[in-house]
Design a protein around this motif. Structure first.
Motif, PDB file in Angstrom:
ATOM      1  N   MET B 109      32.378 -49.719  -3.384  1.00  0.00           N
ATOM      2  CA  MET B 109      31.168 -50.300  -3.967  1.00  0.00           C
ATOM      3  C   MET B 109      31.477 -51.523  -4.812  1.00  0.00           C
ATOM      4  N   ILE B 110      32.520 -51.415  -5.637  1.00  0.00           N
ATOM      5  CA  ILE B 110      32.872 -52.559  -6.478  1.00  0.00           C
ATOM      6  C   ILE B 110      33.339 -53.716  -5.594  1.00  0.00           C
ATOM      7  N   GLY B 111      34.094 -53.354  -4.551  1.00  0.00           N
ATOM      8  CA  GLY B 111      34.556 -54.388  -3.624  1.00  0.00           C
ATOM      9  C   GLY B 111      33.394 -55.121  -2.987  1.00  0.00           C
ATOM     10  N   MET B 112      32.380 -54.342  -2.553  1.00  0.00           N
ATOM     11  CA  MET B 112      31.246 -55.001  -1.921  1.00  0.00           C
ATOM     12  C   MET B 112      30.501 -55.876  -2.918  1.00  0.00           C
ATOM     13  N   ALA B 113      30.358 -55.371  -4.135  1.00  0.00           N
ATOM     14  CA  ALA B 113      29.669 -56.165  -5.149  1.00  0.00           C
ATOM     15  C   ALA B 113      30.405 -57.490  -5.359  1.00  0.00           C
ATOM     16  N   LEU B 114      31.737 -57.431  -5.360  1.00  0.00           N
ATOM     17  CA  LEU B 114      32.525 -58.655  -5.553  1.00  0.00           C
ATOM     18  C   LEU B 114      32.365 -59.593  -4.371  1.00  0.00           C
ATOM     19  N   VAL B 115      32.419 -59.019  -3.159  1.00  0.00           N
ATOM     20  CA  VAL B 115      32.412 -59.866  -1.959  1.00  0.00           C
ATOM     21  C   VAL B 115      31.020 -60.438  -1.687  1.00  0.00           C
ATOM     22  N   VAL B 116      29.981 -59.627  -1.878  1.00  0.00           N
ATOM     23  CA  VAL B 116      28.636 -60.056  -1.501  1.00  0.00           C
ATOM     24  C   VAL B 116      27.878 -60.702  -2.648  1.00  0.00           C
ATOM     25  N   PHE B 117      27.867 -60.022  -3.801  1.00  0.00           N
ATOM     26  CA  PHE B 117      26.975 -60.492  -4.854  1.00  0.00           C
ATOM     27  C   PHE B 117      27.569 -61.593  -5.711  1.00  0.00           C
ATOM     28  N   LEU B 118      28.878 -61.561  -5.931  1.00  0.00           N
ATOM     29  CA  LEU B 118      29.476 -62.551  -6.817  1.00  0.00           C
ATOM     30  C   LEU B 118      29.334 -63.978  -6.285  1.00  0.00           C
ATOM     31  N   PRO B 119      29.637 -64.222  -4.988  1.00  0.00           N
ATOM     32  CA  PRO B 119      29.448 -65.588  -4.480  1.00  0.00           C
ATOM     33  C   PRO B 119      27.999 -66.047  -4.594  1.00  0.00           C
ATOM     34  N   ASP B 213      26.467 -67.093 -21.902  1.00  0.00           N
ATOM     35  CA  ASP B 213      26.927 -67.732 -20.667  1.00  0.00           C
ATOM     36  C   ASP B 213      26.397 -66.896 -19.516  1.00  0.00           C
ATOM     37  N   TRP B 214      25.323 -67.376 -18.885  1.00  0.00           N
ATOM     38  CA  TRP B 214      24.489 -66.537 -18.027  1.00  0.00           C
ATOM     39  C   TRP B 214      25.251 -65.902 -16.866  1.00  0.00           C
ATOM     40  N   ILE B 215      25.965 -66.727 -16.087  1.00  0.00           N
ATOM     41  CA  ILE B 215      26.603 -66.192 -14.878  1.00  0.00           C
ATOM     42  C   ILE B 215      27.614 -65.094 -15.221  1.00  0.00           C
ATOM     43  N   PRO B 216      28.563 -65.344 -16.131  1.00  0.00           N
ATOM     44  CA  PRO B 216      29.476 -64.244 -16.466  1.00  0.00           C
ATOM     45  C   PRO B 216      28.741 -63.030 -17.029  1.00  0.00           C
ATOM     46  N   ALA B 217      27.701 -63.278 -17.821  1.00  0.00           N
ATOM     47  CA  ALA B 217      26.995 -62.150 -18.433  1.00  0.00           C
ATOM     48  C   ALA B 217      26.291 -61.307 -17.371  1.00  0.00           C
ATOM     49  N   VAL B 218      25.599 -61.972 -16.428  1.00  0.00           N
ATOM     50  CA  VAL B 218      24.903 -61.224 -15.374  1.00  0.00           C
ATOM     51  C   VAL B 218      25.912 -60.497 -14.491  1.00  0.00           C
ATOM     52  N   THR B 219      27.030 -61.176 -14.192  1.00  0.00           N
ATOM     53  CA  THR B 219      28.058 -60.544 -13.374  1.00  0.00           C
ATOM     54  C   THR B 219      28.544 -59.262 -14.038  1.00  0.00           C
ATOM     55  N   ALA B 220      28.787 -59.339 -15.334  1.00  0.00           N
ATOM     56  CA  ALA B 220      29.279 -58.161 -16.045  1.00  0.00           C
ATOM     57  C   ALA B 220      28.246 -57.042 -16.029  1.00  0.00           C
ATOM     58  N   VAL B 221      26.990 -57.392 -16.258  1.00  0.00           N
ATOM     59  CA  VAL B 221      25.952 -56.351 -16.290  1.00  0.00           C
ATOM     60  C   VAL B 221      25.805 -55.703 -14.913  1.00  0.00           C
ATOM     61  N   LEU B 222      25.809 -56.527 -13.851  1.00  0.00           N
ATOM     62  CA  LEU B 222      25.683 -55.958 -12.514  1.00  0.00           C
ATOM     63  C   LEU B 222      26.896 -55.079 -12.186  1.00  0.00           C
ATOM     64  N   GLY B 223      28.076 -55.495 -12.655  1.00  0.00           N
ATOM     65  CA  GLY B 223      29.271 -54.671 -12.466  1.00  0.00           C
ATOM     66  C   GLY B 223      29.100 -53.300 -13.098  1.00  0.00           C
ATOM     67  N   LEU B 224      28.536 -53.314 -14.295  1.00  0.00           N
ATOM     68  CA  LEU B 224      28.286 -52.064 -15.008  1.00  0.00           C
ATOM     69  C   LEU B 224      27.302 -51.191 -14.226  1.00  0.00           C
ATOM     70  N   VAL B 225      26.255 -51.824 -13.679  1.00  0.00           N
ATOM     71  CA  VAL B 225      25.270 -51.086 -12.881  1.00  0.00           C
ATOM     72  C   VAL B 225      25.969 -50.416 -11.698  1.00  0.00           C
ATOM     73  N   VAL B 226      26.846 -51.171 -11.029  1.00  0.00           N
ATOM     74  CA  VAL B 226      27.552 -50.633  -9.865  1.00  0.00           C
ATOM     75  C   VAL B 226      28.356 -49.396 -10.251  1.00  0.00           C
ATOM     76  N   VAL B 227      29.103 -49.492 -11.353  1.00  0.00           N
ATOM     77  CA  VAL B 227      29.940 -48.366 -11.770  1.00  0.00           C
ATOM     78  C   VAL B 227      29.087 -47.143 -12.077  1.00  0.00           C
ATOM     79  N   LEU B 228      27.979 -47.363 -12.806  1.00  0.00           N
ATOM     80  CA  LEU B 228      27.136 -46.227 -13.189  1.00  0.00           C
ATOM     81  C   LEU B 228      26.481 -45.584 -11.959  1.00  0.00           C
ATOM     82  N   VAL B 229      25.995 -46.422 -11.047  1.00  0.00           N
ATOM     83  CA  VAL B 229      25.351 -45.882  -9.844  1.00  0.00           C
ATOM     84  C   VAL B 229      26.383 -45.134  -9.001  1.00  0.00           C
TER      85      VAL B 229
END
Lengths: 253, 313
Positions: B109-119, B213-229
């Motif tokens: 899941m984290i891998g997919m978040a990195l590959v799909v959502f981060l770009p 800093d919006w992009i890093p902040a959103v990335t971090a929050v979405l990462g947290l969502v992924v881990v919790l889900v």
């Protein structure tokens, strides 16, 4: 001082700004005027780092906006956009309190509360402080957002069409508030205006933009001449002087 | 009102937990209590994780009718598990350590978040587009799961089914500790960010202007969502509407979106809904139905009400 040097910007291949170079010294109220699509809002959003710089250089008090940490810049520069976004269940006081975030990181001190009270009072929001933003009129909400920007206590206040949706009374009130902010402290206000006469009445300096370039730069009397206005907006307008201020009769037949 | 709402939520959650532990105790007390306490621990973890993940996602997307499952995250987890069954066979799958399976699912899941959502985030695409991408990916993952399910042995399909429906009465005991650590850490981070999240709920422009800093902040929050889900899906399976139900109730009860209040309130209500629902099922209906169905039903109904009411949707 805001220094803008050789800034160009293209949106999906369409140039919006073409090699803009200008500097805005500290203090004073500068108005950006020009036809729709001239690049005024884009220029402002680049200064406020809302969009990444494509080419050129912008520095605020010597800090390059693309390389300075956001927290640091937030103490010297703030912007209010025309689309203020979703507000949810916030009271006016809570919203204005967000202006203190760069200083207190959310843990508000007595000093923060003093700043909040002062901002509420300056923008006549005292009676509305406990009201929810969703219960306010457009004009009141606009004022609350400007009060938040003011509360941030930055040297530079960038405002993108803050007079949108305001009737003449609120528009005049807003401009007088902003004039007070400039005259009262060492604040610098840069504002995008659509109504040329507001710029004529309240600005110290006018930057006129067209097609991504700065066409004219000077005091209202210098910039607002029939020739320049025609070059800017594409039709002839009469300009009259009345009690020491220029007035542009842009509604004429 | 906000603080009172929080107290009410806390009281209800405590009461429900006490009822869950204490109602109809019979036989070997120590054994029953231990069993129930472990089960309670699992339900609490899931309730908290789903509630916090939903609040976070709603805040960064400025959308009150979203749940993490819209992004296809839990569907991906199920797909991963199905593929494991497909490649290893039912027996092979069952013989892997549950913790290892959990770790694999989380990594995928984290891998997919990195590959799909981060770009997508890096290119500053709008969140709407991001969510749409997530929704399409969710459909893709579900379809792929269905395809793989048709390819495998019917007996092994039963194993897949076990993994792809929410099951609140059989939380894998081996996952309780890793889940607890992960969820506690995630919730701790969310709590530390509560003021920053308040600012982020104003939208990207205002947040940047206030020094985020919006992009890093959103990335971090979405990462947290992924881990919790991921953690909650591993524990009980996908729960689509639970988060929506819980966060809407919490917002109604406290009348605020301030995260210092909303995060704990949503977490407490999440616990109350899950534990209360499970207790009702066990004691009221004799375990005749499953909690997942009821939560989905109530949540789906609420989703429609929110859509119809158009409340800042």
């Amino acid at each position: 001082m805001i220094e803008i040097e050789g800034v160009s910007f293209a949106h999906r291949g369409t140039p919006v700004l073409r090699d803009v170079t200008v500097s805005l010294p500290k203090g004073g109220l500068t108005a950006l005027i020009g036809p729709n699509g001239a690049g005024k809002s884009t220029l402002l959003s680049l200064v406020a780092r809302l969009q990444p710089l494509q080419s050129g250089r912008i520095a605020v008090d010597g800090m390059p906006v693309d390389r300075t940490p956001g927290r640091l810049l937030a103490r010297s520069l703030t912007i209010m956009r025309q689309d203020t976004g979703p507000v949810g269940r916030l009271t006016v006081r809570e919203l204005v309190g967000f202006g203190r975030f760069p200083h207190s990181r959310g843990r508000q001190t007595a000093e923060d509360h003093r700043h909040i009270d002062a901002s509420l009072e300056r923008f006549d929001l005292g009676d509305l402080a406990a009201r929810g933003l969703d219960t306010l009129s457009g004009g009141q909400r606009q004022r609350a957002f400007v009060a938040m920007a003011f509360c941030q206590g930055t040297d530079y206040l960038l405002l993108d069409e803050p007079l949108n949706n305001l009737d003449p009374m609120y528009g005049r009130q807003m401009m007088r508030h902003l004039r007070d902010v400039v005259d009262g402290g060492q604040r610098t206000v840069v504002i995008v205006l659509h109504d040329i006469n507001y710029a004529a009445a309240y600005a110290d300096r006018i930057l006129a933009m067209k097609d991504g370039r700065i066409l004219a730069d000077g005091t209202p009397a210098e910039v607002l001449t029939p020739d320049r206005l025609e070059a800017l907006f594409g039709y002839r307008m009469e300009v009259r002087e009345f009690e020491g201020r220029v007035h542009v009769l842009h509604h004429g037949p | 009102m906000a603080e009172r709402g929080l107290w009410i939520a806390g009281a209800v959650a405590l009461l429900v937990a006490a009822v869950f532990l204490g109602l109809g105790l019979r036989g070997n007390l120590a054994f029953v209590l231990e069993l129930r306490a472990l089960r309670l621990l699992g339900l609490v973890q899931v309730g908290v994780a789903v509630a916090v993940a939903t609040v976070l996602l709603q805040t960064v997307t400025a959308n009150r009718i979203l749940t993490p499952s819209v992004m296809g995250l839990d569907a991906l987890y199920v797909l991963g598990q199905t593929l494991l069954v497909f490649t290893l066979g039912g027996i092979g799958y069952a013989s892997i350590d549950a913790r290892l399976r959990f770790a694999c699912g989380l990594l995928v899941m984290i891998g997919m978040a990195l590959v799909v959502f981060l770009p997508l985030l890096r290119r500053r695409l709008s969140l709407t587009l991001l969510l749409l991408t997530g929704a399409v990916l969710g459909i893709l993952f579900r379809s792929l799961t269905a395809l793989v399910a048709r390819l495998i042995d019917p007996n092994e399909f039963a194993v897949v089914q076990g993994a792809s429906y929410a099951n609140f009465s059989a939380v894998p005991p081996a996952l309780l500790l890793p889940g607890l650590l992960l969820i506690t850490a995630g919730v701790g981070v969310a709590w530390a960010w509560r003021h920053r999240l308040d600012v982020m709920s104003l939208g990207p422009d205002a947040a940047v202007s206030l020094g985020i800093d919006w992009i890093p902040a959103v990335t971090a929050v979405l990462g947290l969502v992924v881990v919790l889900v991921a953690a909650s899906t591993a524990l009980v399976g996908p729960v689509a509407f639970l988060g929506l139900l819980v966060v809407a109730l919490a917002e109604r009860l406290t009348g605020t979106r301030r995260h210092a209040v909303l995060l704990p309130a949503a977490a407490l209500i999440g616990v109350a809904v899950l534990v209360g629902g499970q207790a009702t099922l066990q004691h009221g209906f004799g375990g005749a139905s499953t909690l997942g169905v009821i939560v989905e039903f109530a949540g789906g109904l609420l989703f429609l009400v929110l859509l119809a009411g158009g409340r800042r949707a």
